[in-house]
Design an enzyme around this catalytic site. Structure first.
Site, PDB file in Angstrom:
ATOM      1  NE  ARG A  72      -1.832 -51.714  39.074  1.00 27.17           N
ATOM      2  CZ  ARG A  72      -2.880 -50.932  38.966  1.00 27.17           C
ATOM      3  NH1 ARG A  72      -3.657 -51.036  37.937  1.00 27.17           N
ATOM      4  NH2 ARG A  72      -3.140 -50.026  39.878  1.00 27.17           N
ATOM      5  CB  SER A  99     -10.593 -50.640  36.145  1.00 32.84           C
ATOM      6  OG  SER A  99     -10.555 -51.641  37.125  1.00 32.84           O
ATOM      7  CG  HIS A 129      -9.072 -55.995  40.178  1.00 29.83           C
ATOM      8  ND1 HIS A 129      -9.825 -55.347  39.235  1.00 29.83           N
ATOM      9  CD2 HIS A 129      -8.352 -55.019  40.797  1.00 29.83           C
ATOM     10  CE1 HIS A 129      -9.589 -54.040  39.283  1.00 29.83           C
ATOM     11  NE2 HIS A 129      -8.683 -53.814  40.217  1.00 29.83           N
ATOM     12  CE  LYS A 169      -9.687 -44.022  41.394  1.00 31.63           C
ATOM     13  NZ  LYS A 169      -9.251 -45.421  41.437  1.00 31.63           N
TER      14      LYS A 169
HETATM   15  P1  ADP Z   1      -8.368 -48.258  43.680  1.00 30.65           P
HETATM   16  O1  ADP Z   1      -9.268 -47.263  43.036  1.00 30.65           O
HETATM   17  O2  ADP Z   1      -8.539 -48.391  45.151  1.00 30.65           O
HETATM   18  O3  ADP Z   1      -6.921 -48.202  43.256  1.00 30.65           O
HETATM   19  P2  ADP Z   1      -8.672 -50.512  41.920  1.00 30.65           P
HETATM   20  O4  ADP Z   1      -9.946 -51.241  41.692  1.00 30.65           O
HETATM   21  O5  ADP Z   1      -8.081 -49.766  40.772  1.00 30.65           O
HETATM   22  O6  ADP Z   1      -8.965 -49.624  43.162  1.00 30.65           O
HETATM   23  O7  ADP Z   1      -7.568 -51.500  42.470  1.00 30.65           O
HETATM   24  C1  ADP Z   1      -7.741 -52.213  43.657  1.00 30.65           C
HETATM   25  C2  ADP Z   1      -6.441 -52.888  44.045  1.00 30.65           C
HETATM   26  O8  ADP Z   1      -6.079 -53.827  43.051  1.00 30.65           O
HETATM   27  C3  ADP Z   1      -5.234 -51.969  44.179  1.00 30.65           C
HETATM   28  O9  ADP Z   1      -4.451 -52.453  45.242  1.00 30.65           O
HETATM   29  C4  ADP Z   1      -4.510 -52.118  42.882  1.00 30.65           C
HETATM   30  O10 ADP Z   1      -3.130 -51.855  43.017  1.00 30.65           O
HETATM   31  C5  ADP Z   1      -4.746 -53.596  42.602  1.00 30.65           C
HETATM   32  N1  ADP Z   1      -4.664 -53.929  41.192  1.00 30.65           N
HETATM   33  C6  ADP Z   1      -5.283 -53.335  40.159  1.00 30.65           C
HETATM   34  N2  ADP Z   1      -4.939 -53.905  38.981  1.00 30.65           N
HETATM   35  C7  ADP Z   1      -4.051 -54.893  39.284  1.00 30.65           C
HETATM   36  C8  ADP Z   1      -3.301 -55.839  38.510  1.00 30.65           C
HETATM   37  N3  ADP Z   1      -3.360 -55.837  37.189  1.00 30.65           N
HETATM   38  N4  ADP Z   1      -2.503 -56.694  39.181  1.00 30.65           N
HETATM   39  C9  ADP Z   1      -2.418 -56.637  40.527  1.00 30.65           C
HETATM   40  N5  ADP Z   1      -3.063 -55.781  41.305  1.00 30.65           N
HETATM   41  C10 ADP Z   1      -3.885 -54.910  40.704  1.00 30.65           C
END
Ligand code: ADP
Length: 161
Positions: A90, A128, A17, A41
Site C-alpha cells: 500500500r 482491515s 484485498h 493478533k
Molecule cells: P497480514 O496480517 O498478513 O498483514 P492482512 O490481511 O492485513 O494480513 O493483509 C494481507 C495482505 O494484503 C498484505 O500483503 C497486505 O499488504 C495486503 N493488503 C491489505 N490491504 C490492502 C489494500 N488496501 N490494498 C492492497 N493490498 C492490501
C-alpha cells in the site's frame, strides 16, 4: 504461471484485498487465498468466519481457492507445490516489513519467490483495522468492503456492544 498463494489475516476481507485477488487470478493458473490460523493478533472474526466470508466473496472466481494454514507459510508452499507468494503493497510503510518477511522466506525456501502487487490508488488507505474502527463508530463502510462482509461486520460489532 502455475500456483500462487496470497496469505493474510483477512480479518475481514476488504475491497483492497479483493482487488489484489482479482488481479492475481488473471496472472496465475491457480490462486490460494491462505488464512493464517496462528496469528498473534487478536482477531474480530474466528478463522472459520474469515474463511466463510472469503468463500462467499470469492465464489465467482473459478481459479481461486480459500485455505487456512498453521505454521510456516513456506512449509505450506512446499507441501502444495506452490512457488509464488503474493503480497500487496500500500505505502512505503508496508515496504520494510514486507521486504524482511520476503527475504526470510527466501532464506528458508529459495525456490519460493514473493511477488508484490501495488495497491490500486482508491484502496491505498484501506486496511482491515481501519474498516473495523470505522464500523465501531457507525461510519459508512460501504465503499470499503463487499456488501455481504459489511453485514457480517455490523452484526458482529453490535453483538459485542
Ligand atoms: P497480514 O496480517 O498478513 O498483514 P492482512 O490481511 O492485513 O494480513 O493483509 C494481507 C495482505 O494484503 C498484505 O500483503 C497486505 O499488504 C495486503 N493488503 C491489505 N490491504 C490492502 C489494500 N488496501 N490494498 C492492497 N493490498 C492490501
Amino acid at each position: 504461471m502455475g500456483k500462487a498463494i496470497y496469505p493474510g489475516s483477512f480479518d475481514p476481507i476488504t475491497n483492497g484485498h479483493l482487488d489484489i485477488v482479482r488481479r492475481a487470478a488473471r496472472m496465475f493458473d491457480e490462486v490460494y487465498v491462505g488464512v493464517l490460523i496462528n496469528s498473534t493478533k487478536n482477531p474480530l472474526f474466528s478463522m472459520e468466519e474469515r474463511v466463510s466470508m472469503l468463500e462467499e466473496v470469492l465464489e465467482e472466481y473459478d481459479n481461486v481457492k480459500v485455505v487456512s494454514f498453521d505454521g510456516l507459510l513456506v512449509d505450506y508452499c512446499r507441501q502444495n507445490d506452490i512457488h509464488t507468494i503474493i503480497r500487496g503493497l500500500r505505502a512505503i510503510t508496508d515496504f520494510e516489513y514486507e521486504l524482511q518477511i520476503a527475504q526470510t522466506n527466501r532464506v528458508m525456501a529459495p525456490e519460493v519467490d514473493t511477488v508484490f502487487l501495488a495497491t490500486s490508488l482508491q484502496y491505498s488507505y484501506l486496511s482491515s483495522s481501519i474498516v473495523k474502527e470505522m464500523a465501531m463508530y457507525d461510519a459508512d463502510i460501504s465503499k470499503t468492503v463487499p456488501e455481504s462482509v459489511k453485514a457480517h461486520i455490523q452484526k458482529k460489532i453490535h453483538a459485542r456492544t
